[in-house]
Scaffold this active site. Structure first.
Site, PDB file in Angstrom:
ATOM      1  N   HIS A 173       3.031  -2.288   4.219  1.00 58.66           N
ATOM      2  CA  HIS A 173       3.354  -0.860   4.030  1.00 58.66           C
ATOM      3  C   HIS A 173       4.862  -0.672   4.141  1.00 58.66           C
ATOM      4  O   HIS A 173       5.343  -0.079   5.111  1.00 58.66           O
ATOM      5  CB  HIS A 173       2.682  -0.011   5.120  1.00 58.66           C
ATOM      6  CG  HIS A 173       1.197   0.033   5.034  1.00 58.66           C
ATOM      7  ND1 HIS A 173       0.387  -0.999   5.441  1.00 58.66           N
ATOM      8  CD2 HIS A 173       0.354   0.997   4.567  1.00 58.66           C
ATOM      9  CE1 HIS A 173      -0.875  -0.674   5.237  1.00 58.66           C
ATOM     10  NE2 HIS A 173      -0.926   0.526   4.717  1.00 58.66           N
TER      11      HIS A 173
ATOM     12  N   HIS B 173      -7.997   4.865   1.274  1.00 55.10           N
ATOM     13  CA  HIS B 173      -7.105   5.446   2.267  1.00 55.10           C
ATOM     14  C   HIS B 173      -7.849   6.601   2.932  1.00 55.10           C
ATOM     15  O   HIS B 173      -8.229   7.535   2.243  1.00 55.10           O
ATOM     16  CB  HIS B 173      -5.829   5.959   1.609  1.00 55.10           C
ATOM     17  CG  HIS B 173      -4.860   6.506   2.606  1.00 55.10           C
ATOM     18  ND1 HIS B 173      -3.914   5.726   3.200  1.00 55.10           N
ATOM     19  CD2 HIS B 173      -4.720   7.743   3.130  1.00 55.10           C
ATOM     20  CE1 HIS B 173      -3.220   6.448   4.056  1.00 55.10           C
ATOM     21  NE2 HIS B 173      -3.686   7.682   4.032  1.00 55.10           N
TER      22      HIS B 173
ATOM     23  N   HIS C  98      -5.477   3.774  -4.613  1.00 57.55           N
ATOM     24  CA  HIS C  98      -5.718   3.811  -3.169  1.00 57.55           C
ATOM     25  C   HIS C  98      -6.564   5.061  -2.931  1.00 57.55           C
ATOM     26  O   HIS C  98      -6.059   6.096  -2.492  1.00 57.55           O
ATOM     27  CB  HIS C  98      -4.342   3.938  -2.493  1.00 57.55           C
ATOM     28  CG  HIS C  98      -4.241   3.372  -1.111  1.00 57.55           C
ATOM     29  ND1 HIS C  98      -4.691   2.122  -0.766  1.00 57.55           N
ATOM     30  CD2 HIS C  98      -3.680   3.877   0.020  1.00 57.55           C
ATOM     31  CE1 HIS C  98      -4.417   1.891   0.528  1.00 57.55           C
ATOM     32  NE2 HIS C  98      -3.818   2.953   1.024  1.00 57.55           N
TER      33      HIS C  98
ATOM     34  N   ASP D 164       0.825  -1.210   0.000  1.00 60.16           N
ATOM     35  CA  ASP D 164       0.000   0.000   0.000  1.00 60.16           C
ATOM     36  C   ASP D 164       0.862   1.264   0.000  1.00 60.16           C
ATOM     37  O   ASP D 164       2.018   1.258   0.414  1.00 60.16           O
ATOM     38  CB  ASP D 164      -0.859   0.042   1.259  1.00 60.16           C
ATOM     39  CG  ASP D 164      -2.020  -0.937   1.191  1.00 60.16           C
ATOM     40  OD1 ASP D 164      -2.130  -1.681   0.196  1.00 60.16           O
ATOM     41  OD2 ASP D 164      -2.817  -0.953   2.141  1.00 60.16           O
TER      42      ASP D 164
END
Lengths: 283, 283
Positions: free
Chosen positions: A223, A138, A70, A22
């Site tokens: 991440h 997000h 995202h 991500d």
């Protein structure tokens, strides 16, 4: 409707895993770590934050890997901020950036501005040359309010893309049957989603965790960031990001170990192909 | 009108120097280097790029130093970009960022959008708690077209701030008497502006260069950055920025040496106080 793995041409009961990263575009450190992971070809997709400062720069290393958008409505960090790419007064905080919390978005966002901003983020990613394979959000969970979820599904329908969704076990906590709604509208989504670090902190633990996943398609996401002064200044969770970068350096070992335990690895582009192939439900 | 040094209360013929750093807010590496230089208290001001990604984060280290607003209309780097903070279609390129070149700005910018964007940049810097002491521009020179220059002076008048301007020797090259116009309107500006690296690459050379400046107030400005993967990826001129950081580490030696050669060091806040004190010319 048959199980997702069956619709993908896999045997019923298969444990199929997508490994993704991500926050492509967040920082230089994030971009570096994500492209390192993608280069190993076992981490097969990244999710791009179009409004974030390093989004445009991420095109420099892009070689056609799967990229999701995202979809962004939050700028959660204390002093490192990003803002809408459309004129959207209801999506701004006092700094001129997106709000820091999901609650703030839910309270103040105009849905027409949300729809226009998210569509603009997808269109800009396409314009920059990314091969878009899926959508997620997000901050994660901002889509899980009925009226926001409707916009999320609308865009999935319009662009014929699969979406990331929490597993059905989350429906009670969240309070509305979002997975049933997505399925009714013919929107494709993995069956489960799990953060990589919930599976463990070593390659051996993660192999065990993957082998113990429920049957169906699970997206395992991380991440990662390289260690640098930039990421240390940008976000307090930099140690977790640097740890994710280290463990993704062992992704080939992890994938080989999990395959021996019966896990199948797939990519978002296979779900994207299914989303294009399956008929949408007329509304 | 008497010479600027005299209006500042200094003897006629004084060589007065302001040492400043440009592009606060550009990157983490820039912020780090600029606050290191300011901490030495011989580099007395920084110029903030409000729309740049690390602008908000620069407030974390701010301790009331002089800050100018680096009024921004360009986003010149290849893939690391920033955008207007107002809704200004005429200030956008195809990426959704400011245009890369001054020529592109001059060709496409709507002056009302320029005025509103620049004013918003100043107001946001004030809102973030900066003590604003002056105005300059990014890219330098974008203000040197008559209609843009008029907006620049309007804002200097409105906020009663001094501005950075090239010396009078540049007027012929630039093609209109911008310094005379600023003086007529009572806008305060240093007499000269010189990039630090034009004075030399060693402390000794820079001391020589400072001693050889013409009389009057000269702003000597630098673009320092710490060496990091971020700055190396962001801009091809990172070696010059890292070199500027190294030489500013010797600023105390440079200032002491130049003082022995008769140079006086002042700060932008002294020009700002003068700008507030002197009457503006009615238009």
């Amino acid at each position: 409707m048959p199980d997702l793995v069956v619709r993908l041409g896999l045997p019923s009961g298969t444990r199929a895993v997508i490994v993704s990263c991500d926050e492509l575009g967040l920082t230089h450190a994030t971009n570096s770590a994500i492209f390192e992971a993608l280069a190993l070809r076992r981490t097969t997709s990244a999710s791009l934050m179009v409004p974030a400062p390093w989004a445009r720069a991420s095109t420099a290393n892009y070689r056609g890997e799967d990229v999701g958008v995202h979809l962004t409505l939050n700028s959660e960090l204390d002093l490192y901020r990003w803002a809408p790419i459309t004129q959207s007064p209801s999506l701004l905080d006092g700094d001129g950036a997106f709000p820091r919390t999901i609650e703030d978005v839910w309270e103040h966002a105009d849905l027409d501005e949300v729809r226009r901003e998210w569509r603009a983020q997808i269109e800009r990613a396409v314009l920059w040359g990314f091969h878009i394979t899926h959508l997620d959000t997000h901050l994660a969970g901002v889509e899980l309010k009925p009226e926001f979820f409707d916009v999320y599904l609308e865009l999935a329908e319009e662009f014929r893309l699969p979406v990331r969704l929490p597993g059905v076990e989350a429906e009670e906590r969240i309070g509305f049957p979002f997975r049933a709604e997505a399925e009714e509208r013919g929107v494709v989504a993995p069956d489960h989603v799990v953060p990589l670090d919930e599976l463990g902190n070593t390659a051996a633990q993660i192999i065990e965790g993957l082998a113990a996943l429920p049957p169906g398609v699970t997206e395992v996401h991380a991440h990662p960031a390289i260690d640098s002064p930039e990421i240390r200044a940008a976000t307090p969770d930099w140690p977790e990001r640097v740890a994710a970068h280290a463990i993704l350096g062992q992704i080939e070992t992890i994938v080989a170990g999990a395959q021996q335990r019966g896990v199948t690895f797939i990519a978002y582009r296979e779900l994207a192909a299914l989303a294009r192939r399956e008929p949408r439900v007329a509304r």
